[in-house]
Scaffold this motif. Structure first.
Motif, PDB file in Angstrom:
ATOM      1  N   GLY A  10       0.806  -1.217   0.000  1.00 40.28           N
ATOM      2  CA  GLY A  10       0.000   0.000   0.000  1.00 40.28           C
ATOM      3  C   GLY A  10       0.839   1.266   0.000  1.00 40.28           C
ATOM      4  N   ILE A  11       2.127   1.146  -0.329  1.00 39.51           N
ATOM      5  CA  ILE A  11       3.018   2.309  -0.370  1.00 39.51           C
ATOM      6  C   ILE A  11       3.139   2.746  -1.821  1.00 39.51           C
ATOM      7  CG2 ILE A  11       5.348   3.121   0.091  1.00 39.51           C
ATOM      8  CD1 ILE A  11       5.513   1.004   2.320  1.00 39.51           C
ATOM      9  N   ASP A  12       2.787   3.997  -2.096  1.00 44.50           N
ATOM     10  CA  ASP A  12       2.804   4.488  -3.467  1.00 44.50           C
ATOM     11  C   ASP A  12       4.191   4.884  -3.939  1.00 44.50           C
ATOM     12  OD1 ASP A  12       0.087   4.139  -3.639  1.00 44.50           O
ATOM     13  OD2 ASP A  12      -0.359   6.178  -2.978  1.00 44.50           O
ATOM     14  N   LYS A  13       5.038   5.304  -3.037  1.00 44.54           N
ATOM     15  CA  LYS A  13       6.376   5.761  -3.407  1.00 44.54           C
ATOM     16  C   LYS A  13       7.365   5.315  -2.341  1.00 44.54           C
ATOM     17  CE  LYS A  13       5.486  10.206  -1.345  1.00 44.54           C
ATOM     18  NZ  LYS A  13       4.296  10.832  -1.175  1.00 44.54           N
ATOM     19  N   ALA A  14       8.645   5.454  -2.647  1.00 44.67           N
ATOM     20  CA  ALA A  14       9.676   4.996  -1.714  1.00 44.67           C
ATOM     21  C   ALA A  14       9.691   5.842  -0.446  1.00 44.67           C
ATOM     22  CB  ALA A  14      11.042   5.034  -2.386  1.00 44.67           C
ATOM     23  N   CYS A  15       9.463   7.138  -0.582  1.00 39.64           N
ATOM     24  CA  CYS A  15       9.417   8.026   0.583  1.00 39.64           C
ATOM     25  C   CYS A  15       7.950   8.303   0.880  1.00 39.64           C
ATOM     26  CB  CYS A  15      10.169   9.322   0.293  1.00 39.64           C
ATOM     27  SG  CYS A  15      10.106  10.508   1.638  1.00 39.64           S
ATOM     28  N   ASP A  16       7.381   7.585   1.814  1.00 40.61           N
ATOM     29  CA  ASP A  16       5.963   7.702   2.117  1.00 40.61           C
ATOM     30  C   ASP A  16       5.751   8.439   3.440  1.00 40.61           C
ATOM     31  OD1 ASP A  16       3.360   7.323   1.333  1.00 40.61           O
ATOM     32  OD2 ASP A  16       3.158   5.468   2.458  1.00 40.61           O
ATOM     33  N   CYS A  17       6.485   9.520   3.622  1.00 42.33           N
ATOM     34  CA  CYS A  17       6.413  10.275   4.876  1.00 42.33           C
ATOM     35  C   CYS A  17       5.246  11.266   4.827  1.00 42.33           C
ATOM     36  CB  CYS A  17       7.698  11.062   5.096  1.00 42.33           C
ATOM     37  SG  CYS A  17       9.184  10.059   5.065  1.00 42.33           S
ATOM     38  N   ASP A  18       4.652  11.507   5.991  1.00 39.00           N
ATOM     39  CA  ASP A  18       3.606  12.527   6.069  1.00 39.00           C
ATOM     40  C   ASP A  18       4.200  13.928   5.931  1.00 39.00           C
ATOM     41  OD1 ASP A  18       1.641  10.621   6.450  1.00 39.00           O
ATOM     42  OD2 ASP A  18       1.891  10.644   8.632  1.00 39.00           O
ATOM     43  N   ASP A  19       5.349  14.136   6.544  1.00 41.81           N
ATOM     44  CA  ASP A  19       6.046  15.412   6.493  1.00 41.81           C
ATOM     45  C   ASP A  19       7.456  15.180   5.949  1.00 41.81           C
ATOM     46  OD1 ASP A  19       6.525  18.117   6.838  1.00 41.81           O
ATOM     47  OD2 ASP A  19       7.221  17.868   8.905  1.00 41.81           O
ATOM     48  N   PRO A  20       7.654  15.307   4.611  1.00 42.19           N
ATOM     49  CA  PRO A  20       8.973  15.012   4.038  1.00 42.19           C
ATOM     50  C   PRO A  20      10.031  16.032   4.457  1.00 42.19           C
ATOM     51  CG  PRO A  20       7.485  15.832   2.351  1.00 42.19           C
ATOM     52  CD  PRO A  20       6.692  15.680   3.596  1.00 42.19           C
ATOM     53  N   CYS A  21      11.277  15.619   4.385  1.00 37.86           N
ATOM     54  CA  CYS A  21      12.386  16.497   4.746  1.00 37.86           C
ATOM     55  C   CYS A  21      12.541  17.599   3.693  1.00 37.86           C
ATOM     56  CB  CYS A  21      13.669  15.687   4.879  1.00 37.86           C
ATOM     57  SG  CYS A  21      14.176  14.852   3.367  1.00 37.86           S
ATOM     58  N   ASP A  22      13.386  18.571   3.987  1.00 36.65           N
ATOM     59  CA  ASP A  22      13.562  19.723   3.097  1.00 36.65           C
ATOM     60  C   ASP A  22      14.081  19.299   1.725  1.00 36.65           C
ATOM     61  OD1 ASP A  22      12.707  21.404   5.110  1.00 36.65           O
ATOM     62  OD2 ASP A  22      14.749  21.804   5.841  1.00 36.65           O
ATOM     63  N   LYS A  23      15.010  18.355   1.705  1.00 40.04           N
ATOM     64  CA  LYS A  23      15.587  17.901   0.440  1.00 40.04           C
ATOM     65  C   LYS A  23      14.518  17.239  -0.431  1.00 40.04           C
ATOM     66  CE  LYS A  23      19.434  15.110  -1.243  1.00 40.04           C
ATOM     67  NZ  LYS A  23      20.527  14.223  -0.854  1.00 40.04           N
ATOM     68  N   ARG A  24      13.698  16.397   0.177  1.00 34.64           N
ATOM     69  CA  ARG A  24      12.630  15.715  -0.555  1.00 34.64           C
ATOM     70  C   ARG A  24      11.560  16.703  -1.002  1.00 34.64           C
ATOM     71  NH1 ARG A  24      11.515  11.533  -3.755  1.00 34.64           N
ATOM     72  NH2 ARG A  24       9.320  11.051  -3.630  1.00 34.64           N
ATOM     73  N   ARG A  25      11.240  17.684  -0.157  1.00 31.78           N
ATOM     74  CA  ARG A  25      10.243  18.692  -0.499  1.00 31.78           C
ATOM     75  C   ARG A  25      10.710  19.513  -1.702  1.00 31.78           C
ATOM     76  NH1 ARG A  25       9.548  21.489   4.401  1.00 31.78           N
ATOM     77  NH2 ARG A  25       8.507  19.629   5.138  1.00 31.78           N
ATOM     78  N   ALA A  26      12.003  19.872  -1.736  1.00 31.61           N
ATOM     79  CA  ALA A  26      12.544  20.631  -2.868  1.00 31.61           C
ATOM     80  C   ALA A  26      12.486  19.803  -4.149  1.00 31.61           C
ATOM     81  CB  ALA A  26      13.978  21.050  -2.577  1.00 31.61           C
ATOM     82  N   LYS A  27      12.777  18.513  -4.024  1.00 36.48           N
ATOM     83  CA  LYS A  27      12.731  17.634  -5.192  1.00 36.48           C
ATOM     84  C   LYS A  27      11.301  17.502  -5.713  1.00 36.48           C
ATOM     85  CE  LYS A  27      15.293  13.724  -5.886  1.00 36.48           C
ATOM     86  NZ  LYS A  27      15.737  12.349  -5.590  1.00 36.48           N
ATOM     87  N   MET A  28      10.344  17.392  -4.805  1.00 35.94           N
ATOM     88  CA  MET A  28       8.941  17.281  -5.213  1.00 35.94           C
ATOM     89  C   MET A  28       8.467  18.568  -5.880  1.00 35.94           C
ATOM     90  SD  MET A  28       7.577  15.207  -1.860  1.00 35.94           S
ATOM     91  CE  MET A  28       5.882  15.647  -2.064  1.00 35.94           C
TER      92      MET A  28
END
Length: 74
Positions: free
Chosen positions: A40-58
């Motif tokens: 049931g995981i749609d992506k590798a990073c399935d965090c509710d609140d992603p880190c700054d690096k992941r947020r910038a990438k998104m």
């Protein structure tokens, strides 16, 4: 040297048996677990609140998708 030859022969036997299985079933070798999608995981990073690096990438991915839709000819 004999252990190398024995290992090589066993490896060739496994390849031979897998090729026979492919020829009989016409089905490629596949994993059995189904990956992250089965959990049931749609992506590798399935965090509710992603880190700054992941947020910038998104945000970068979103801006690229937006540019593609704006500059689409068809």
């Amino acid at each position: 040297m004999s252990s190398f030859i024995a290992t090589f022969v066993v490896l060739l036997a496994f390849f031979f048996l897998m090729s026979i299985g492919y020829l009989i079933k016409h089905k490629a070798v596949a994993g059995s677990c189904g990956g992250l999608g089965s959990l049931g995981i749609d992506k590798a990073c399935d965090c509710d609140d992603p880190c700054d690096k992941r947020r910038a990438k998104m945000e970068d991915e979103d801006s690229r998708k937006e540019k593609l839709t704006q500059n689409r000819i068809i």
